[in-house]
Structure formats: structure tokens, C-alpha cells
Design a protein around this motif. Structure first.
Motif, PDB file in Angstrom:
ATOM      1  N   ILE A  32     -34.985 -14.812  16.406  1.00  0.00           N
ATOM      2  CA  ILE A  32     -35.286 -16.173  16.874  1.00  0.00           C
ATOM      3  C   ILE A  32     -34.590 -17.201  15.993  1.00  0.00           C
ATOM      4  CG2 ILE A  32     -37.133 -17.884  17.129  1.00  0.00           C
ATOM      5  CD1 ILE A  32     -38.978 -15.559  17.924  1.00  0.00           C
ATOM      6  N   THR A  33     -34.626 -16.971  14.681  1.00  0.00           N
ATOM      7  CA  THR A  33     -33.937 -17.863  13.745  1.00  0.00           C
ATOM      8  C   THR A  33     -32.448 -17.908  14.032  1.00  0.00           C
ATOM      9  OG1 THR A  33     -35.567 -17.347  12.023  1.00  0.00           O
ATOM     10  CG2 THR A  33     -33.490 -18.333  11.299  1.00  0.00           C
ATOM     11  N   ALA A  34     -31.855 -16.740  14.273  1.00  0.00           N
ATOM     12  CA  ALA A  34     -30.421 -16.657  14.548  1.00  0.00           C
ATOM     13  C   ALA A  34     -30.059 -17.391  15.835  1.00  0.00           C
ATOM     14  CB  ALA A  34     -29.997 -15.193  14.634  1.00  0.00           C
ATOM     15  N   ILE A  35     -30.850 -17.193  16.875  1.00  0.00           N
ATOM     16  CA  ILE A  35     -30.581 -17.855  18.155  1.00  0.00           C
ATOM     17  C   ILE A  35     -30.690 -19.367  18.003  1.00  0.00           C
ATOM     18  CG2 ILE A  35     -31.433 -18.172  20.510  1.00  0.00           C
ATOM     19  CD1 ILE A  35     -32.247 -15.186  20.426  1.00  0.00           C
ATOM     20  N   ALA A  36     -31.702 -19.822  17.270  1.00  0.00           N
ATOM     21  CA  ALA A  36     -31.854 -21.263  17.029  1.00  0.00           C
ATOM     22  C   ALA A  36     -30.653 -21.809  16.274  1.00  0.00           C
ATOM     23  CB  ALA A  36     -33.142 -21.540  16.263  1.00  0.00           C
ATOM     24  N   GLY A  37     -30.170 -21.062  15.270  1.00  0.00           N
ATOM     25  CA  GLY A  37     -29.005 -21.504  14.514  1.00  0.00           C
ATOM     26  C   GLY A  37     -27.761 -21.588  15.376  1.00  0.00           C
ATOM     27  N   LEU A  38     -27.579 -20.612  16.267  1.00  0.00           N
ATOM     28  CA  LEU A  38     -26.424 -20.637  17.164  1.00  0.00           C
ATOM     29  C   LEU A  38     -26.515 -21.805  18.142  1.00  0.00           C
ATOM     30  CD1 LEU A  38     -26.050 -16.817  17.941  1.00  0.00           C
ATOM     31  CD2 LEU A  38     -24.559 -18.222  16.497  1.00  0.00           C
ATOM     32  N   LEU A  39     -27.709 -22.061  18.661  1.00  0.00           N
ATOM     33  CA  LEU A  39     -27.896 -23.205  19.556  1.00  0.00           C
ATOM     34  C   LEU A  39     -27.612 -24.511  18.830  1.00  0.00           C
ATOM     35  CD1 LEU A  39     -31.121 -22.239  21.548  1.00  0.00           C
ATOM     36  CD2 LEU A  39     -28.793 -22.483  22.461  1.00  0.00           C
ATOM     37  N   PHE A  40     -28.077 -24.626  17.598  1.00  0.00           N
ATOM     38  CA  PHE A  40     -27.800 -25.811  16.792  1.00  0.00           C
ATOM     39  C   PHE A  40     -26.298 -26.021  16.653  1.00  0.00           C
ATOM     40  CE2 PHE A  40     -26.691 -27.067  12.375  1.00  0.00           C
ATOM     41  CZ  PHE A  40     -27.019 -28.412  12.459  1.00  0.00           C
ATOM     42  N   PHE A  41     -25.584 -24.973  16.322  1.00  0.00           N
ATOM     43  CA  PHE A  41     -24.128 -25.064  16.143  1.00  0.00           C
ATOM     44  C   PHE A  41     -23.457 -25.493  17.440  1.00  0.00           C
ATOM     45  CE2 PHE A  41     -19.882 -23.224  16.330  1.00  0.00           C
ATOM     46  CZ  PHE A  41     -19.328 -23.650  15.138  1.00  0.00           C
ATOM     47  N   LEU A  42     -23.813 -24.874  18.550  1.00  0.00           N
ATOM     48  CA  LEU A  42     -23.172 -25.175  19.833  1.00  0.00           C
ATOM     49  C   LEU A  42     -23.472 -26.607  20.286  1.00  0.00           C
ATOM     50  CD1 LEU A  42     -23.821 -21.822  21.726  1.00  0.00           C
ATOM     51  CD2 LEU A  42     -21.645 -22.639  20.785  1.00  0.00           C
ATOM     52  N   LEU A  43     -24.702 -27.063  20.072  1.00  0.00           N
ATOM     53  CA  LEU A  43     -25.065 -28.419  20.476  1.00  0.00           C
ATOM     54  C   LEU A  43     -24.323 -29.464  19.648  1.00  0.00           C
ATOM     55  CD1 LEU A  43     -28.887 -27.855  20.988  1.00  0.00           C
ATOM     56  CD2 LEU A  43     -27.264 -28.549  22.765  1.00  0.00           C
ATOM     57  N   VAL A  44     -24.172 -29.193  18.356  1.00  0.00           N
ATOM     58  CA  VAL A  44     -23.431 -30.132  17.507  1.00  0.00           C
ATOM     59  C   VAL A  44     -21.963 -30.173  17.923  1.00  0.00           C
ATOM     60  CG1 VAL A  44     -22.614 -30.577  15.159  1.00  0.00           C
ATOM     61  CG2 VAL A  44     -24.993 -29.930  15.545  1.00  0.00           C
ATOM     62  N   LEU A 235     -27.912 -12.793  10.652  1.00  0.00           N
ATOM     63  CA  LEU A 235     -29.290 -12.482  11.049  1.00  0.00           C
ATOM     64  C   LEU A 235     -29.341 -11.798  12.403  1.00  0.00           C
ATOM     65  CD1 LEU A 235     -31.224 -15.689   9.931  1.00  0.00           C
ATOM     66  CD2 LEU A 235     -31.327 -13.422   8.894  1.00  0.00           C
ATOM     67  N   LEU A 236     -28.444 -12.163  13.304  1.00  0.00           N
ATOM     68  CA  LEU A 236     -28.443 -11.580  14.644  1.00  0.00           C
ATOM     69  C   LEU A 236     -27.892 -10.161  14.637  1.00  0.00           C
ATOM     70  CD1 LEU A 236     -29.170 -12.436  17.546  1.00  0.00           C
ATOM     71  CD2 LEU A 236     -26.761 -13.037  17.868  1.00  0.00           C
ATOM     72  N   MET A 237     -26.909  -9.908  13.791  1.00  0.00           N
ATOM     73  CA  MET A 237     -26.256  -8.596  13.768  1.00  0.00           C
ATOM     74  C   MET A 237     -26.987  -7.585  12.897  1.00  0.00           C
ATOM     75  SD  MET A 237     -23.749  -9.015  15.815  1.00  0.00           S
ATOM     76  CE  MET A 237     -22.802  -7.525  15.511  1.00  0.00           C
ATOM     77  N   ARG A 238     -27.741  -8.063  11.891  1.00  0.00           N
ATOM     78  CA  ARG A 238     -28.357  -7.143  10.942  1.00  0.00           C
ATOM     79  C   ARG A 238     -29.840  -7.438  10.721  1.00  0.00           C
ATOM     80  NH1 ARG A 238     -24.813  -7.626   5.686  1.00  0.00           N
ATOM     81  NH2 ARG A 238     -26.058  -5.841   5.070  1.00  0.00           N
ATOM     82  N   PRO A 239     -30.618  -7.698  11.771  1.00  0.00           N
ATOM     83  CA  PRO A 239     -32.017  -8.062  11.551  1.00  0.00           C
ATOM     84  C   PRO A 239     -32.846  -6.940  10.956  1.00  0.00           C
ATOM     85  CG  PRO A 239     -31.629  -7.662  13.878  1.00  0.00           C
ATOM     86  CD  PRO A 239     -30.291  -7.636  13.198  1.00  0.00           C
ATOM     87  N   ARG A 240     -32.644  -5.713  11.406  1.00  0.00           N
ATOM     88  CA  ARG A 240     -33.466  -4.603  10.914  1.00  0.00           C
ATOM     89  C   ARG A 240     -33.183  -4.307   9.447  1.00  0.00           C
ATOM     90  NH1 ARG A 240     -36.334  -1.985  14.656  1.00  0.00           N
ATOM     91  NH2 ARG A 240     -35.841  -2.358  16.852  1.00  0.00           N
ATOM     92  N   HIS A 241     -31.906  -4.399   9.079  1.00  0.00           N
ATOM     93  CA  HIS A 241     -31.541  -4.138   7.675  1.00  0.00           C
ATOM     94  C   HIS A 241     -32.240  -5.123   6.755  1.00  0.00           C
ATOM     95  CE1 HIS A 241     -29.071  -3.510   4.098  1.00  0.00           C
ATOM     96  NE2 HIS A 241     -28.889  -4.812   4.068  1.00  0.00           N
ATOM     97  N   HIS A 242     -32.191  -6.410   7.099  1.00  0.00           N
ATOM     98  CA  HIS A 242     -32.782  -7.426   6.228  1.00  0.00           C
ATOM     99  C   HIS A 242     -34.292  -7.410   6.293  1.00  0.00           C
ATOM    100  CE1 HIS A 242     -28.970  -8.971   5.034  1.00  0.00           C
ATOM    101  NE2 HIS A 242     -28.609  -9.204   6.275  1.00  0.00           N
TER     102      HIS A 242
END
Length: 250
Positions: A32-44, A235-242
């Protein structure tokens, strides 16, 4: 009767109502954090294609005319800005949660990141409110009031810098001390903080060094956007690892 974790499902401590383990829950929060960050980037990025706020020194009538001629474009800029603010708040909350899990409840860097991030967002919202007032007043208010709103919008933006510096210092400390994220993201956050410190020289704007200050501010903004994008991808590619690393840390 005392209710304990896992009581509702009869499962072991650490499981939720649906049998979700704490590691799975952390992985979901990271996504969820990763998706929010990507949306933030795209909107900016999308906001780059909307009109810029007119210069405040062009005169009241010219300012009103410039705003009225492209009113729809400025309204779209405001909408994209407010949506990006929402996405960034979610991104901020998710990162704070992650830093806190790794650093522990008494960790200072996670707290600094959260408090400074909240101040950063609050100042941005004030600037957005002034921009909204400027656009709305262009066709109805006395044109002589517009330069004041434009000046306030411009300089309130500088107020975000100090909070942004503290926020990135918190991110740098949390990442480098706990490895909540890859170390290179910590150093990148530190570089953002350094560039933003340079941009504080804008309080002396008008000096011969103004161009250097501008480079610091623009460079810091671009590097911050790169950091937000890179953090979201990690965060999107490695959520389980972290998430597993966070579980071991606790």
C-alpha cells in the motif's frame, strides 16, 4: 475475559481475524505504501503539464487576466496537487510504520521523520490553499489583492524546506541505522537533505549567489522525487524480504 491477539480465530498470537500473520500484514502495508508513493510521483509529474502560477510582479490586472484565461488549467493543477498530497500522506504514514517497526518504539529517527513529515505536508497544504484562493479570486475579487496572495503562495513554499530537511534527516538516520530499506536509499535521502539546506539561501534572494540557491532547491526537489520513486519500487518488488527483516528486528 481478556482478549489476546489471535483470540478471535483461535490461532496463535500474531494472527489476525482472517488468519493473516503479522509478516503478511506488514507485506500488505508495504505494498500500500509503495502504491501510494507511485501515485504521488505520477500525480506530481502530471502537474508539470498544467500552467505555472503567474509571476506576482506583473501587475494586478495582468495577473487577473492570466489566471482567468487559463482558469481550467489552474483548477486541474490544484486538483492534481491535492490528490498528490493525499497519496503522499499515505506514503509518509507507511514509511513511518516501517521505520518504527525496525527502530523500535523508542526510536528517535522514525519519530523525527513522522513529525517533520507532518509539518512538511501541513505547509504544503497552506500553500495549496493560498493558490486556490488566488485562482478563485481572479474573477471576483479586487485585482489589487491578487499580488499579495501570489507572493504569500510563493514564499510559503520556502517554509516547506526546513521541514523537508528534517524529514529527510529522519529517513537517512532510520535507514542507515536499521537497514529498513537498502542503504543506498539512506545515502540518497541524505543527499536530498544537503541540497535542501543549500536552498535555504533563498532568504537572501537577490544576491549574486541566487543561481546557486536555485540549483540547490530544484536539484533537491528532483532528487526527492527520485528517492520517493525508488523507495516505492523497492517496497513493491521486495515486500516479503523487508517484512521478514522487520519481524526479525522485533
Amino acid at each position: 475475559m481478556e482478549t489476546r491477539p489471535g483470540f478471535e480465530t483461535g490461532g496463535p498470537p500474531g494472527t489476525g481475524r482472517t488468519g493473516e500473520t503479522s509478516g503478511e500484514r506488514r507485506s500488505r502495508w508495504d505494498r500500500i505504501t509503495a502504491i501510494a508513493g507511485l501515485l504521488f510521483f505520477l500525480l506530481v509529474v502530471a502537474s508539470f503539464f498544467t500552467p505555472d502560477t503567474p509571476e506576482f510582479d506583473i501587475g494586478p490586472d495582468q495577473l487577473a487576466s492570466a489566471l482567468s484565461e487559463d482558469r481550467t488549467g489552474h483548477q486541474m493543477s490544484l486538483l492534481l496537487g491535492f490528490l498528490s498530497d493525499i497519496a503522499f500522506i499515505v506514503f509518509l504514514a507507511g514509511l513511518w510504520s516501517r521505520f518504527r517497526r525496525h527502530e523500535g518504539e523508542g526510536g528517535m529517527m522514525a519519530g523525527l521523520f513522522a513529525i517533520a513529515g507532518a509539518a512538511f505536508v501541513a505547509t504544503i497544504l497552506v500553500s495549496g490553499g493560498l493558490y486556490l484562493a488566488l485562482v478563485q479570486a481572479a474573477e471576483t475579487a479586487d485585482p489589487s489583492t491578487l499580488p499579495t496572495l501570489a507572493v504569500l503562495d510563493y514564499w510559503v513554499g520556502l517554509g516547506t524546506v526546513s521541514a523537508g530537511i528534517a524529514m529527510m534527516i529522519g529517513a537517512t538516520g532510520a535507514i542507515l541505522s536499521t537497514h529498513a530499506l537498502p542503504t543506498w536509499l539512506g545515502w540518497l535521502a541524505g543527499a536530498v537533505a544537503v541540497l535542501l539546506v543549500v536552498s535555504l539561501g533563498a532568504v537572501f534572494e537577490g544576491s549574486e549567489e541566487a543561481w546557486f540557491v536555485g540549483i540547490g532547491g530544484f536539484g533537491g526537489f528532483l532528487l526527492f522525487m527520485v528517492w520517493a520513486l525508488a523507495t516505492s519500487i523497492v517496497l513493491l518488488m521486495r515486500p516479503r524480504h523487508h517484512a521478514a527483516a522487520g519481524a526479525r528486528a522485533t
